[in-house]
Design a protein around this motif. Structure first.
Motif, PDB file in Angstrom:
ATOM      1  N   ILE A  16       0.935  -1.107  -0.117  1.00  0.00           N
ATOM      2  CA  ILE A  16       0.104  -0.032  -0.079  1.00  0.00           C
ATOM      3  C   ILE A  16       0.931   1.350  -0.078  1.00  0.00           C
ATOM      4  O   ILE A  16       0.538   2.265  -0.716  1.00  0.00           O
ATOM      5  N   GLN A  17       2.278   1.209   0.853  1.00  0.00           N
ATOM      6  CA  GLN A  17       2.973   2.214   0.789  1.00  0.00           C
ATOM      7  C   GLN A  17       3.653   2.595  -0.790  1.00  0.00           C
ATOM      8  O   GLN A  17       3.630   3.611  -1.030  1.00  0.00           O
ATOM      9  N   ALA A  18       4.018   1.310  -0.952  1.00  0.00           N
ATOM     10  CA  ALA A  18       4.673   1.439  -2.255  1.00  0.00           C
ATOM     11  C   ALA A  18       3.746   2.085  -3.403  1.00  0.00           C
ATOM     12  O   ALA A  18       4.464   2.682  -4.589  1.00  0.00           O
ATOM     13  N   LEU A  19       2.314   1.822  -3.343  1.00  0.00           N
ATOM     14  CA  LEU A  19       1.579   2.309  -4.532  1.00  0.00           C
ATOM     15  C   LEU A  19       1.696   3.993  -4.452  1.00  0.00           C
ATOM     16  O   LEU A  19       1.784   4.457  -5.297  1.00  0.00           O
ATOM     17  N   LYS A  20       1.463   4.261  -3.167  1.00  0.00           N
ATOM     18  CA  LYS A  20       1.581   5.790  -2.765  1.00  0.00           C
ATOM     19  C   LYS A  20       2.803   6.376  -3.454  1.00  0.00           C
ATOM     20  O   LYS A  20       3.086   7.279  -4.254  1.00  0.00           O
ATOM     21  N   ASN A  21       3.962   5.527  -3.127  1.00  0.00           N
ATOM     22  CA  ASN A  21       5.576   6.002  -3.437  1.00  0.00           C
ATOM     23  C   ASN A  21       5.652   6.299  -5.118  1.00  0.00           C
ATOM     24  O   ASN A  21       6.338   7.091  -5.538  1.00  0.00           O
ATOM     25  N   LYS A  22       4.897   5.095  -5.632  1.00  0.00           N
ATOM     26  CA  LYS A  22       5.130   5.415  -7.231  1.00  0.00           C
ATOM     27  C   LYS A  22       3.979   5.963  -7.660  1.00  0.00           C
ATOM     28  O   LYS A  22       3.775   6.028  -8.979  1.00  0.00           O
ATOM     29  N   GLY A  23       3.187   6.563  -6.972  1.00  0.00           N
ATOM     30  CA  GLY A  23       1.963   7.510  -7.701  1.00  0.00           C
ATOM     31  C   GLY A  23       0.765   6.816  -8.122  1.00  0.00           C
ATOM     32  O   GLY A  23       0.145   7.169  -8.862  1.00  0.00           O
ATOM     33  N   GLU A  24       0.838   5.609  -7.731  1.00  0.00           N
ATOM     34  CA  GLU A  24      -0.548   4.611  -8.258  1.00  0.00           C
ATOM     35  C   GLU A  24      -1.651   4.760  -7.243  1.00  0.00           C
ATOM     36  O   GLU A  24      -1.132   4.771  -5.947  1.00  0.00           O
ATOM     37  N   LYS A  25      -2.824   5.204  -7.774  1.00  0.00           N
ATOM     38  CA  LYS A  25      -3.990   5.265  -6.856  1.00  0.00           C
ATOM     39  C   LYS A  25      -4.437   4.010  -6.225  1.00  0.00           C
ATOM     40  O   LYS A  25      -4.177   2.955  -6.985  1.00  0.00           O
ATOM     41  N   ILE A  26      -4.820   3.931  -4.848  1.00  0.00           N
ATOM     42  CA  ILE A  26      -5.113   2.716  -3.976  1.00  0.00           C
ATOM     43  C   ILE A  26      -6.675   2.620  -4.312  1.00  0.00           C
ATOM     44  O   ILE A  26      -7.376   3.569  -3.928  1.00  0.00           O
ATOM     45  N   SER A  27      -7.109   1.364  -4.580  1.00  0.00           N
ATOM     46  CA  SER A  27      -8.556   1.209  -4.773  1.00  0.00           C
ATOM     47  C   SER A  27      -8.957   0.390  -3.265  1.00  0.00           C
ATOM     48  O   SER A  27      -8.299  -0.476  -2.835  1.00  0.00           O
ATOM     49  N   ALA A  28     -10.134   0.867  -2.684  1.00  0.00           N
ATOM     50  CA  ALA A  28     -10.366   0.177  -1.644  1.00  0.00           C
ATOM     51  C   ALA A  28     -12.005   0.014  -1.552  1.00  0.00           C
ATOM     52  O   ALA A  28     -12.661   0.947  -1.939  1.00  0.00           O
ATOM     53  N   LEU A  29     -12.928  -0.962  -0.669  1.00  0.00           N
ATOM     54  CA  LEU A  29     -14.114  -0.975  -0.616  1.00  0.00           C
ATOM     55  C   LEU A  29     -14.309  -1.788   0.560  1.00  0.00           C
ATOM     56  O   LEU A  29     -13.299  -2.430   1.137  1.00  0.00           O
ATOM     57  N   THR A  30     -15.503  -1.494   1.018  1.00  0.00           N
ATOM     58  CA  THR A  30     -15.871  -2.518   2.303  1.00  0.00           C
ATOM     59  C   THR A  30     -16.527  -3.835   1.641  1.00  0.00           C
ATOM     60  O   THR A  30     -16.613  -3.920   0.838  1.00  0.00           O
ATOM     61  N   ALA A  31     -16.622  -4.607   2.580  1.00  0.00           N
ATOM     62  CA  ALA A  31     -17.085  -5.875   2.537  1.00  0.00           C
ATOM     63  C   ALA A  31     -17.317  -6.496   4.005  1.00  0.00           C
ATOM     64  O   ALA A  31     -16.482  -6.184   4.892  1.00  0.00           O
ATOM     65  N   TYR A  32     -18.480  -7.314   4.169  1.00  0.00           N
ATOM     66  CA  TYR A  32     -18.599  -7.780   5.379  1.00  0.00           C
ATOM     67  C   TYR A  32     -19.219  -9.230   5.619  1.00  0.00           C
ATOM     68  O   TYR A  32     -19.147  -9.871   6.507  1.00  0.00           O
ATOM     69  N   ASP A  33     -19.159  -9.853   4.145  1.00  0.00           N
ATOM     70  CA  ASP A  33     -19.451 -11.419   4.195  1.00  0.00           C
ATOM     71  C   ASP A  33     -18.425 -12.047   3.323  1.00  0.00           C
ATOM     72  O   ASP A  33     -17.857 -11.597   2.521  1.00  0.00           O
ATOM     73  N   TYR A  34     -18.598 -13.443   3.596  1.00  0.00           N
ATOM     74  CA  TYR A  34     -17.695 -14.312   2.531  1.00  0.00           C
ATOM     75  C   TYR A  34     -17.922 -14.152   1.148  1.00  0.00           C
ATOM     76  O   TYR A  34     -16.980 -13.926   0.209  1.00  0.00           O
ATOM     77  N   SER A  35     -19.102 -14.198   0.538  1.00  0.00           N
ATOM     78  CA  SER A  35     -19.431 -14.247  -0.897  1.00  0.00           C
ATOM     79  C   SER A  35     -19.174 -12.820  -1.395  1.00  0.00           C
ATOM     80  O   SER A  35     -18.602 -12.963  -2.369  1.00  0.00           O
ATOM     81  N   MET A  36     -19.256 -11.757  -0.925  1.00  0.00           N
ATOM     82  CA  MET A  36     -19.234 -10.509  -1.551  1.00  0.00           C
ATOM     83  C   MET A  36     -17.514 -10.239  -1.425  1.00  0.00           C
ATOM     84  O   MET A  36     -17.051  -9.604  -2.467  1.00  0.00           O
ATOM     85  N   ALA A  37     -17.122 -10.749  -0.337  1.00  0.00           N
ATOM     86  CA  ALA A  37     -15.538 -10.453  -0.246  1.00  0.00           C
ATOM     87  C   ALA A  37     -14.617 -11.103  -1.133  1.00  0.00           C
ATOM     88  O   ALA A  37     -13.823 -10.701  -1.821  1.00  0.00           O
ATOM     89  N   ARG A  38     -15.291 -12.094  -1.854  1.00  0.00           N
ATOM     90  CA  ARG A  38     -14.523 -13.108  -2.615  1.00  0.00           C
ATOM     91  C   ARG A  38     -14.746 -12.421  -4.054  1.00  0.00           C
ATOM     92  O   ARG A  38     -13.684 -12.357  -4.652  1.00  0.00           O
ATOM     93  N   LEU A  39     -15.816 -11.773  -4.318  1.00  0.00           N
ATOM     94  CA  LEU A  39     -15.992 -10.850  -5.512  1.00  0.00           C
ATOM     95  C   LEU A  39     -15.059  -9.831  -5.491  1.00  0.00           C
ATOM     96  O   LEU A  39     -14.541  -9.500  -6.441  1.00  0.00           O
ATOM     97  N   VAL A  40     -15.102  -9.008  -4.235  1.00  0.00           N
ATOM     98  CA  VAL A  40     -14.415  -7.797  -4.338  1.00  0.00           C
ATOM     99  C   VAL A  40     -13.035  -8.103  -4.562  1.00  0.00           C
ATOM    100  O   VAL A  40     -12.163  -7.397  -4.975  1.00  0.00           O
ATOM    101  N   ASP A  41     -12.485  -9.253  -3.842  1.00  0.00           N
ATOM    102  CA  ASP A  41     -10.976  -9.658  -3.883  1.00  0.00           C
ATOM    103  C   ASP A  41     -10.732  -9.931  -5.275  1.00  0.00           C
ATOM    104  O   ASP A  41      -9.796  -9.383  -5.884  1.00  0.00           O
ATOM    105  N   ALA A  42     -11.495 -10.912  -5.990  1.00  0.00           N
ATOM    106  CA  ALA A  42     -11.228 -11.387  -7.396  1.00  0.00           C
ATOM    107  C   ALA A  42     -11.125 -10.134  -8.420  1.00  0.00           C
ATOM    108  O   ALA A  42     -10.489 -10.126  -9.265  1.00  0.00           O
TER     109      ALA A  42
END
Ligand code: KIV
Length: 272
Positions: A16-42
């Motif tokens: 995450i720090q390296a992404l900032k260092n090289k100027g690449e924007k970081i994507s983040a999202l919430t998840a609360y359960d197994y099925s959705m987290a699998r999709l968000v991660d994939a």
């Protein structure tokens, strides 16, 4: 599917720090359960937050205050089981860290030990400095959260934009510097003016992740159910909906109900 940098097998706080260092924007999202987290991660999101917004979107409470540490651990455990690549950060819920630093440490350790998450997030600046330092001293990565901090909604009285006035903006800048100095690996900036986000993000070496904080944060986060259009009534200016799942889901279920009433489901092919 969009996985940037498929070569990165596991996202750590260092990545995450390296992404900032090289100027690449970081994507983040919430998840609360197994099925959705699998999709968000994939889909390639780098940071998954098990947010205490679970209190609103999963449990239907009006605020984030009621959710308990046990409930956060339940959500976090389900998310961790699903995630292969993203960094999983878990919110310390209201009442689990404000009392004193020992309580904060105990809560953070329970989250890390019982869920297998990679880091915790907590809201506030100077008021919670001791708690953050104690958690960091146990080797637990901590993310800060400044600006609109929903656990303080009854103090603010409104979900309006924060730090528009000089005094509050000054405190936010000081708090951000302090969070960096004591060792937080990142800071969420919620609902503050874009120019202030720019100033803070440029003055820090650690990444900022914005929500309603304009384009200058080092990364962006949204609540999953808002992005997918599952929550229909919530329409803040900062929210971009990428789907209308409210319509997709209610149409599909309505169709199912019709098919049952019309004796169209199940068909002979769907029976044994
Ligand atoms: O709980 C949450 O979802 C959050 C994000 C809005 C940053 O804290």
């Amino acid at each position: 599917m969009s996985v940037h940098n498929p070569d990165i097998k596991r996202i750590t706080t260092h990545v995450i720090q390296a992404l900032k260092n090289k100027g690449e924007k970081i994507s983040a999202l919430t998840a609360y359960d197994y099925s959705m987290a699998r999709l968000v991660d994939a889909a390639g999101v780098e940071l998954i937050l098990v947010g205490d917004s679970a209190s609103n979107v999963m449990a239907g409470y009006e605020t984030t205050l009621p959710i308990t540490l046990d409930q956060m651990i339940y959500h976090a455990t389900s998310v961790v089981r699903a995630v292969k690549r993203a960094l999983v950060v878990v919110d310390l819920p209201f009442g689990s860290y404000q009392g004193n630093s020992s309580e904060a440490l105990r809560s953070a350790i329970r989250i890390m030990k019982e869920s297998g998450a990679h880091a915790v997030k907590l809201e506030g600046g100077l008021e919670v400095k001791e708690s953050i330092m104690r958690v960091l001293s146990a080797g637990v990565p901590v993310m800060g959260h400044l600006g609109l901090t929903p656990q303080s909604i009854y103090k603010f009285g409104t979900y309006a934009v924060r730090a528009k006035e000089e005094v509050e903006a000054r405190k936010l800048i000081d708090d951000a510097k302090m969070l960096e100095e004591i060792g937080c690996f990142g800071i969420v900036l919620e609902k503050i003016p874009a120019a202030l986000t720019k100033q803070v993000s440029e003055s820090l070496t650690i990444p900022t992740i914005g929500i309603g904080a304009g384009p200058h944060a080092d990364g962006q986060i949204l609540v999953l159910h808002d992005l997918l259009g599952i929550t229909k009534e919530f329409k803040p200016r900062f929210l971009r909906r990428y789907a209308d799942l409210h319509t997709v889901i209610t149409d599909a279920i309505g169709h199912y109900v019709d098919d049952i009433k019309d004796r169209e489901f199940p068909s002979p092919e769907e029976a044994y």
